[in-house]
Each structure stands twice: as structure tokens, then as C-alpha cells.
Design a protein around this motif. Structure first.
Motif, PDB file in Angstrom:
ATOM      1  N   ARG A  17       0.826  -1.205   0.000  1.00 26.18           N
ATOM      2  CA  ARG A  17       0.000   0.000   0.000  1.00 26.18           C
ATOM      3  C   ARG A  17       0.867   1.264   0.000  1.00 26.18           C
ATOM      4  O   ARG A  17       0.566   2.232  -0.718  1.00 26.18           O
ATOM      5  CB  ARG A  17      -0.919   0.010   1.221  1.00 26.18           C
ATOM      6  CG  ARG A  17      -1.764   1.259   1.334  1.00 26.18           C
ATOM      7  CD  ARG A  17      -2.643   1.246   2.567  1.00 26.18           C
ATOM      8  NE  ARG A  17      -3.579   0.132   2.580  1.00 26.18           N
ATOM      9  CZ  ARG A  17      -4.535  -0.015   3.477  1.00 26.18           C
ATOM     10  NH1 ARG A  17      -4.668   0.869   4.446  1.00 26.18           N
ATOM     11  NH2 ARG A  17      -5.355  -1.038   3.432  1.00 26.18           N
ATOM     12  N   LEU A  18       1.933   1.261   0.810  1.00 25.28           N
ATOM     13  CA  LEU A  18       2.759   2.452   0.945  1.00 25.28           C
ATOM     14  C   LEU A  18       3.712   2.652  -0.230  1.00 25.28           C
ATOM     15  O   LEU A  18       4.035   3.799  -0.581  1.00 25.28           O
ATOM     16  CB  LEU A  18       3.565   2.372   2.244  1.00 25.28           C
ATOM     17  CG  LEU A  18       2.772   2.345   3.545  1.00 25.28           C
ATOM     18  CD1 LEU A  18       3.703   2.107   4.733  1.00 25.28           C
ATOM     19  CD2 LEU A  18       1.998   3.645   3.738  1.00 25.28           C
ATOM     20  N   LEU A  75      13.393  -4.808   1.425  1.00 25.69           N
ATOM     21  CA  LEU A  75      13.160  -3.719   2.376  1.00 25.69           C
ATOM     22  C   LEU A  75      12.654  -4.253   3.705  1.00 25.69           C
ATOM     23  O   LEU A  75      13.083  -3.800   4.772  1.00 25.69           O
ATOM     24  CB  LEU A  75      12.151  -2.722   1.802  1.00 25.69           C
ATOM     25  CG  LEU A  75      12.661  -1.740   0.754  1.00 25.69           C
ATOM     26  CD1 LEU A  75      11.521  -0.907   0.208  1.00 25.69           C
ATOM     27  CD2 LEU A  75      13.741  -0.822   1.351  1.00 25.69           C
ATOM     28  N   GLY A  76      11.737  -5.209   3.650  1.00 27.47           N
ATOM     29  CA  GLY A  76      11.221  -5.782   4.890  1.00 27.47           C
ATOM     30  C   GLY A  76      12.308  -6.439   5.711  1.00 27.47           C
ATOM     31  O   GLY A  76      12.326  -6.331   6.937  1.00 27.47           O
ATOM     32  N   ARG A  77      13.243  -7.092   5.027  1.00 28.90           N
ATOM     33  CA  ARG A  77      14.331  -7.772   5.734  1.00 28.90           C
ATOM     34  C   ARG A  77      15.282  -6.773   6.380  1.00 28.90           C
ATOM     35  O   ARG A  77      15.618  -6.905   7.557  1.00 28.90           O
ATOM     36  CB  ARG A  77      15.096  -8.671   4.756  1.00 28.90           C
ATOM     37  CG  ARG A  77      16.363  -9.287   5.330  1.00 28.90           C
ATOM     38  CD  ARG A  77      16.969 -10.287   4.364  1.00 28.90           C
ATOM     39  NE  ARG A  77      17.280  -9.700   3.070  1.00 28.90           N
ATOM     40  CZ  ARG A  77      18.408  -9.039   2.805  1.00 28.90           C
ATOM     41  NH1 ARG A  77      19.324  -8.872   3.744  1.00 28.90           N
ATOM     42  NH2 ARG A  77      18.637  -8.551   1.595  1.00 28.90           N
ATOM     43  N   SER A 108       9.971  -2.911  10.475  1.00 26.86           N
ATOM     44  CA  SER A 108       9.509  -1.537  10.669  1.00 26.86           C
ATOM     45  C   SER A 108       9.074  -0.952   9.337  1.00 26.86           C
ATOM     46  O   SER A 108       9.897  -0.735   8.437  1.00 26.86           O
ATOM     47  CB  SER A 108      10.631  -0.676  11.275  1.00 26.86           C
ATOM     48  OG  SER A 108      10.285   0.705  11.205  1.00 26.86           O
ATOM     49  N   ALA A 109       7.782  -0.672   9.213  1.00 30.25           N
ATOM     50  CA  ALA A 109       7.287  -0.073   7.980  1.00 30.25           C
ATOM     51  C   ALA A 109       7.861   1.324   7.785  1.00 30.25           C
ATOM     52  O   ALA A 109       8.202   1.724   6.669  1.00 30.25           O
ATOM     53  CB  ALA A 109       5.759  -0.014   8.011  1.00 30.25           C
ATOM     54  N   GLY A 110       7.971   2.083   8.871  1.00 31.16           N
ATOM     55  CA  GLY A 110       8.524   3.428   8.772  1.00 31.16           C
ATOM     56  C   GLY A 110       9.950   3.415   8.273  1.00 31.16           C
ATOM     57  O   GLY A 110      10.343   4.228   7.427  1.00 31.16           O
ATOM     58  N   GLN A 111      10.750   2.473   8.799  1.00 30.54           N
ATOM     59  CA  GLN A 111      12.132   2.355   8.351  1.00 30.54           C
ATOM     60  C   GLN A 111      12.195   1.899   6.899  1.00 30.54           C
ATOM     61  O   GLN A 111      13.044   2.362   6.135  1.00 30.54           O
ATOM     62  CB  GLN A 111      12.895   1.390   9.253  1.00 30.54           C
ATOM     63  CG  GLN A 111      14.342   1.143   8.862  1.00 30.54           C
ATOM     64  CD  GLN A 111      15.239   2.346   9.088  1.00 30.54           C
ATOM     65  OE1 GLN A 111      14.789   3.396   9.535  1.00 30.54           O
ATOM     66  NE2 GLN A 111      16.511   2.193   8.759  1.00 30.54           N
ATOM     67  N   ALA A 112      11.305   1.005   6.500  1.00 30.02           N
ATOM     68  CA  ALA A 112      11.290   0.525   5.118  1.00 30.02           C
ATOM     69  C   ALA A 112      10.999   1.662   4.153  1.00 30.02           C
ATOM     70  O   ALA A 112      11.636   1.784   3.104  1.00 30.02           O
ATOM     71  CB  ALA A 112      10.251  -0.587   4.964  1.00 30.02           C
ATOM     72  N   VAL A 113      10.041   2.507   4.500  1.00 31.68           N
ATOM     73  CA  VAL A 113       9.713   3.644   3.638  1.00 31.68           C
ATOM     74  C   VAL A 113      10.888   4.612   3.563  1.00 31.68           C
ATOM     75  O   VAL A 113      11.232   5.117   2.483  1.00 31.68           O
ATOM     76  CB  VAL A 113       8.444   4.348   4.150  1.00 31.68           C
ATOM     77  CG1 VAL A 113       8.220   5.666   3.402  1.00 31.68           C
ATOM     78  CG2 VAL A 113       7.236   3.439   3.997  1.00 31.68           C
TER      79      VAL A 113
END
Length: 331
Positions: A190-191, A203-205, A210-215
Motif C-alpha cells: 500500500r505504501l 526492504l522488509g528484511r 519496521s514499515a517506517g524504516q522501510a519507507v
């Protein structure tokens, strides 16, 4: 973000406490940055102000569920609900340090002491509570010691140990874990809809749930820097790529590429050492040193990155130094 991904357990704890009729007046949601602590706080606030604790809502498919069409949901989303207040860090002196000021804390205390405008609850969310100035934290203590009726205070923090012990002792703590891949991937879809499945998985790994860190990594060359980290670790003895890697890392004048590369490099070392120590298999490049040596190297790389930043040292040379340290010792 209004949807909650993961954290069903903590959400259920909050809902059960509210329905029990013995709802603690203050909570601390603790966990790494960017995993949804504030999202859970808002979800709790919406549900509570909509009458969830009194049984005024139909049972939802998930804890603390409130239909997006509900008037309370819409007004809170628009920032127009009279009984909810959110505190976030403001830019401090000099425009650099972000803090929660004492005047904001005192305003929240006055707000909690007022009679609820809609006859239900008053709700305050302090997002990033570890950034409260000392006087702001002290101002909250009296409210925590003598809470007003039908008032709830929720603190979110990525560094609970930085809060005053007297605050920590007066709140109910809920620890939130990093998001599991099954929860993180649909959120990243979604993001970051333009990314491929492989890029999202990478990115997830590296963002460690952390979604914020991934973004942030996606927006700041995170995938490119991770590719360089993988290249380096795949061939620690191969010096032919050292200069191209160092030049790519140091290319940005603001130092963002260097900071990202060093953070990801240390993260890769840390993750590999943890995995090996748990008996879950060792990366081939770990075999060149004892695990204790890799831990020491992790510290040295952190010091190198900090000194390069603080002293404005040559970033390319710092990368070359790091690669030299990574090279397996001759036997």
C-alpha cells in the motif's frame, strides 16, 4: 495511516481492559520506530471515544475495530474531535532537536482535567514520549499520580528507558514487536506500490519489521546501498570493487548515502551474528573470523561512522577503511 497491521495481541489487551470497567488511566506503547505504535494509539482512542468501553459498538472482526463511516472515526481523522488531543515533538532551539515542550505538556494536562465535551472520555496521545523535555515530563507526573476521572493518557516510545522511572512506574506498559513479514508486506504494497515483490521483501528484511524504516530506506537509496552491502559481503577478499563501492557510497554531498550504507552494513553483521549464535546457520563470510571478532568489528564500524560524521572526515576513505577491516585476516 488509519489501518492497523499486526499487533492484534496488544489491541486485545486494551479492549479487554476497557470493557472490564477497570481501565488503567495511563499506558505506554513501547517498541522500535515505525512499527505502528501511534496507529494503535489512535485506534484505541477512536474506539474508546465512540463508546466501545460501554458496549455501544457492534463486535468487530478485529480488536478495537471502528467502522470508518462512524462519525467519531471521521471527526478524529479530520482532527476535529473535542475530546482527543495529540502531542508530537516540535523543532527545538536552533531548528535541529525535536522535543515535546513543557507548554504542550501543561496544555494536555489542562485538557485531561476538563469535563469530556461529549460526555464520554478525554484522550491524550503523546507520540514519541522519550522526546519530552525534563520539565515536560515532570509536569505530567502529577496527572499520573492523581488522574482525573474518565481520562486516558497513552504514551508511545521507541526508548522507554529514557523516560523518568517515576513515569514508567505509573503507566501500564505494552510492548509491540516488529511486524512479521505477513503483516509488513501488504502494508508496504500500500505504501510503496511501485516496488516489486523482491524489492519489498528486501526492504522488509533490512528494515527488521519496521514499515517506517522501510519507507525511509526506499526514499533514501536504501535498496541501492543494500545491494552494495551484499556485493561487499559476497566477496570480502575481492579488492577490485572497493573503489567503485566507496565512490558510490560517498557520492552524495549530504552524507546520506554513507550513513545508510554504514547502518546497513552493521545491520547485516548484527543479523548474521545473531543467526549464527542461535544455531540457525552461518553466512559463508562469517567463517573468516570468530563471532566475538565480528561483534568487536561491529562496534568499530559504528565508531568510524560517528567520527566521520562529527569530524567531517573523507567519506570515501572511511568506506575503504571499513572494507579493509572486513577483509578476512591471513592465516
Amino acid at each position: 495511516m488509519v489501518d492497523l497491521f499486526g499487533h492484534a495481541g496488544p489491541a486485545q489487551v486494551l479492549e479487554r481492559a476497557a470493557r472490564s470497567g477497570r481501565l488503567p488511566h495511563a499506558w505506554m506503547l513501547a517498541g522500535p520506530p515505525g512499527i505502528g505504535k501511534a496507529t494503535l494509539g489512535y485506534r484505541f482512542g477512536r474506539w474508546l471515544l465512540a463508546g466501545g468501553a460501554e458496549g455501544g459498538l457492534p463486535a468487530g472482526s478485529a480488536p478495537l475495530h471502528l467502522d470508518p463511516g462512524h462519525p467519531t472515526f471521521r471527526r478524529i481523522l479530520a482532527g476535529a474531535h473535542a475530546d482527543l488531543r495529540a502531542l508530537r515533538p516540535n523543532t527545538g532551539e536552533g531548528g535541529v532537536k525535536r522535543v515535546i515542550r513543557v507548554e504542550d505538556s501543561r496544555d494536555a494536562i489542562r485538557f485531561l482535567a476538563m469535563t469530556p465535551a461529549e460526555g464520554g472520555w478525554r484522550f491524550v496521545l503523546v507520540d514519541g514520549a522519550e522526546l519530552m523535555r525534563p520539565e515536560a515530563a515532570n509536569a505530567l507526573l502529577k496527572t499520573l499520580e492523581e488522574p482525573p476521572p474518565r481520562a486516558v493518557l497513552v504514551l508511545t516510545t521507541a526508548a522507554p528507558d529514557r523516560l523518568l522511572p517515576t513515569i514508567r512506574s505509573r503507566v501500564r506498559r505494552l510492548d509491540l514487536a516488529p511486524l512479521a513479514p505477513a503483516d509488513l508486506d501488504p502494508l508496504l504494497m500500500r505504501l510503496l506500490p511501485s516496488l516489486s515483490t523482491t524489492e519489498r521483501a528486501t526492504l522488509g528484511r533490512i528494515a527488521e519489521g519496521s514499515a517506517g524504516q522501510a519507507v525511509a530506506l526506499a526514499e533514501g537509496e536504501g535498496l541501492a546501498m543494500q545491494a552494495l552491502v551484499d556485493q561487499v559481503l559476497a566477496d570480502l577478499a575481492g579488492r577490485r570493487h572497493w573503489h567503485p563501492v566507496a565512490e558510490a557510497v560517498a557520492a552524495k554531498r549530504d552524507g546520506s548515502g554513507f550513513a545508510t550504507f554504514m547502518a546497513l552494513l552493521r545491520g547485516a553483521l548484527s543479523a548474521a551474528v545473531r543467526q549464527a549464535a542461535r544455531g540457525q546457520g552461518a553466512a559463508p563470510w562469517l567463517e573468516g573470523r570468530a563471532l566475538a571478532e565480528w561483534s568487536t568489528l561491529w562496534d568499530r564500524l559504528g565508531q568510524l561512522a560517528a567520527e566521520t560524521d562529527v569530524l567531517s572526515l573523507d567519506r570515501k576513505q572511511a568506506v575503504l577503511t571499513a572494507l579493509l577491516w572486513l577483509t578476512p585476516p591471513r592465516r
